[in-house]
Write a protein that holds these residues in place. Sequence first.
Motif, PDB file in Angstrom:
ATOM      1  N   LEU A   1      18.287  -2.652  13.225  1.00 24.22           N
ATOM      2  CA  LEU A   1      17.300  -3.591  13.798  1.00 24.22           C
ATOM      3  C   LEU A   1      16.659  -2.998  15.053  1.00 24.22           C
ATOM      4  N   LEU A   2      17.448  -2.225  15.804  1.00 25.59           N
ATOM      5  CA  LEU A   2      16.877  -1.553  16.982  1.00 25.59           C
ATOM      6  C   LEU A   2      15.838  -0.512  16.551  1.00 25.59           C
ATOM      7  N   ILE A   3      16.173   0.239  15.480  1.00 27.27           N
ATOM      8  CA  ILE A   3      15.257   1.264  14.977  1.00 27.27           C
ATOM      9  C   ILE A   3      13.970   0.627  14.455  1.00 27.27           C
ATOM     10  N   SER A   4      14.130  -0.474  13.719  1.00 32.73           N
ATOM     11  CA  SER A   4      12.950  -1.121  13.114  1.00 32.73           C
ATOM     12  C   SER A   4      12.310  -2.152  14.044  1.00 32.73           C
ATOM     13  N   ARG A   5      12.735  -2.168  15.294  1.00 32.73           N
ATOM     14  CA  ARG A   5      12.215  -3.093  16.317  1.00 32.73           C
ATOM     15  C   ARG A   5      12.328  -4.562  15.883  1.00 32.73           C
ATOM     16  N   GLY A   6      13.472  -4.873  15.329  1.00 30.51           N
ATOM     17  CA  GLY A   6      13.756  -6.266  14.979  1.00 30.51           C
ATOM     18  C   GLY A   6      13.165  -6.730  13.660  1.00 30.51           C
ATOM     19  N   ASP A   7      12.514  -5.817  12.926  1.00 31.02           N
ATOM     20  CA  ASP A   7      11.872  -6.228  11.670  1.00 31.02           C
ATOM     21  C   ASP A   7      12.815  -5.927  10.504  1.00 31.02           C
ATOM     22  N   PHE A   8      13.460  -6.963   9.956  1.00 34.96           N
ATOM     23  CA  PHE A   8      14.438  -6.739   8.897  1.00 34.96           C
ATOM     24  C   PHE A   8      13.765  -6.303   7.598  1.00 34.96           C
TER      25      PHE A   8
END
Lengths: 502, 145
Positions: free
Chosen positions: A451-458
């Motif tokens: 989630l950190l890598i995708s900036r919270g976008d699941f």
Amino acid sequence: MDIVLAAAADAFTWQALLAIVIGTWAGIIIGGLPGLGSVVGLTIFLPFTFGMDVITSMALLIGVYCGSVYGGSITAILINTPGTPQAAATTFDGYPMTQQGRVGEALGWATFASFFGGVLSCVMLIIGAPQLAKFAVNFGSIEVFALVCLAMLCIVGVSQGSTLKGILCGMMGFLFSMVGSDPITGADRFTFGQYALSSGLTLIPVVVGAFALSEVFVRFASRDDEAARIPEARLTFPGLRDIGRRLIELIRGSFIGGLIGALPGTGAAAAAFISYASAQKLSPRRKNLGKGEPDGIIASESSNNAVTGSSFIPTLALGIPGDVVTAMMMGAMVIHGITPGVRLMADQAQTVYSLFVVLIIVNVAMLILSKPSVGLFRYLFKLPQGFVMGGIVMFSFIGAVSVRGNPLDLVVAAVTGLLAYVLRRGGYPLAPLVIGMVLGPELESSLRRGLLISRGDFSAFFTHSTIASVLFILIALFIAGTLWSGFTQWRKDRAASESPAA
Amino acid sequence: MTSTLFHPRVLTALALLLVGAGLSVTAWQGPADAMLVPRFVLAIWCAAALVVLIGELIRRAPMPRVSRSPLPLLMAAVLIAAVATASLGFLIPVLPLVALTLWLFRVRQPLWLALGTLILGGGLWFLFHHVLLIRLPTLLTNGLI
């Protein structure tokens, strides 16, 4: 080549060889005592390993594991009671052979098939694990999350027909793993203001309580006693001509076990039944199956022992335990400084190859020790059950408290034991609890890192990489398949209950 | 209906549902970041427990026969010994526990009971604590017992 020789040198020390002999022999005995399976055996022997080096300790535990899987077949053949669930399919033909006075032949085939399956799975492990490890380095947080989600679905497989109860126990185990400080923010979770809980719950006390202590309670409640019914046991190995006649059955059973063992969540019991089912279709002597046919014993024993080696493929290469036993082995490895996972083959290749060599030696030791072990059973079955149960209580207490010397772990083991007894009485499978506790931390940390890598976008998880996409599709297919089979089973049950005959 | 409600399987499912609900309250009151996954896990827990409870209520399994058994005594002894270890050390709580376990499993001849307790309780403690040097909780700070 140098690394293999160095690994073999590590495995051929007198300490490791002694550990193999003791572990395998004890494993055969423990596996042969009904109710005391591989998990209890590992629980008993884990505390002994704390003062040992990595290879010696793993040699002892692998010996106990492989020995117990084989040992389960002895009581399956002698008294129609499988010592371990893995040996349940062995009773189908093993006990009829005993009733026909062919006990020695049955034990001989069980021993040889176990040895054959075990060695073949070692070969599969040696070939398969490095290849899988090379592939595994492509796994980042999101791929690991998808993989652990897929592995979590193995809860369905080990839930013994009560999937919802299995899921509930899996979530319970997952929650057990979350007690204590959050590894990312440091915030306390489910500690209820108790400082002692901040360091969290460890796997071993939970496993000790769930399996060993609850077993004492269950056996006390049921008051069953397998003593005094044991027939005279002598073991006769099959001749070369007999082995040649049944070689195809040996190879087929071993391959089935080897393949199933490499899949997380299936385990040796499932492998034995699948192999037996294939023998019912493919064996040239299939008409005799169930009436005392060695092919039935070969199918069951070669496959369940083949699982012992191949189940280490996902455990070592991916850090995903295939079943409760490998989950315990994984816990033991971590205690001894081996961190199973994608970096293991790169970082600790010599240790991994040493474990492969140990596995092969264990199978040879099992073959040699089988004869005196079978003879010992005549005496062991005469021991009052109280001494066995008293020993389990003591070993459980020592095993629980000696992991980190914290008396709280003993309370955790005791409470888990009581809880596990209630759950077992209610028809809840306990294996998912351990799987949830083992896989939970990895699932959570990979999800939060992802989630950190995708900036919270699941939603980005599903399109992050081809590997992740394929894994999520597999998860969706598995869930759909499970729901569909559940629905068709429900329709069948309903139709059966509404039929005029019912 | 009342007897169905008091069935052990129904009570177990109900207890699991209530525990799940109670923990959910704790999770929702905690920090959002640290409790993200626990909230999700507890939601599945509660949903599964609810369906299991409904299933147990519908199934109406026959009531098990209630019999007087000393099992609660053994369970209590295990729990008391575990709790007492923190203050009394390992050996003192474990000896009566092993003796009770042997007694309850019908090892009742005084000689066998004493020998079993000494060998299984004292012997294993001595082996691990003093021979293998795996330090078990102690009563005295010097680690003797």
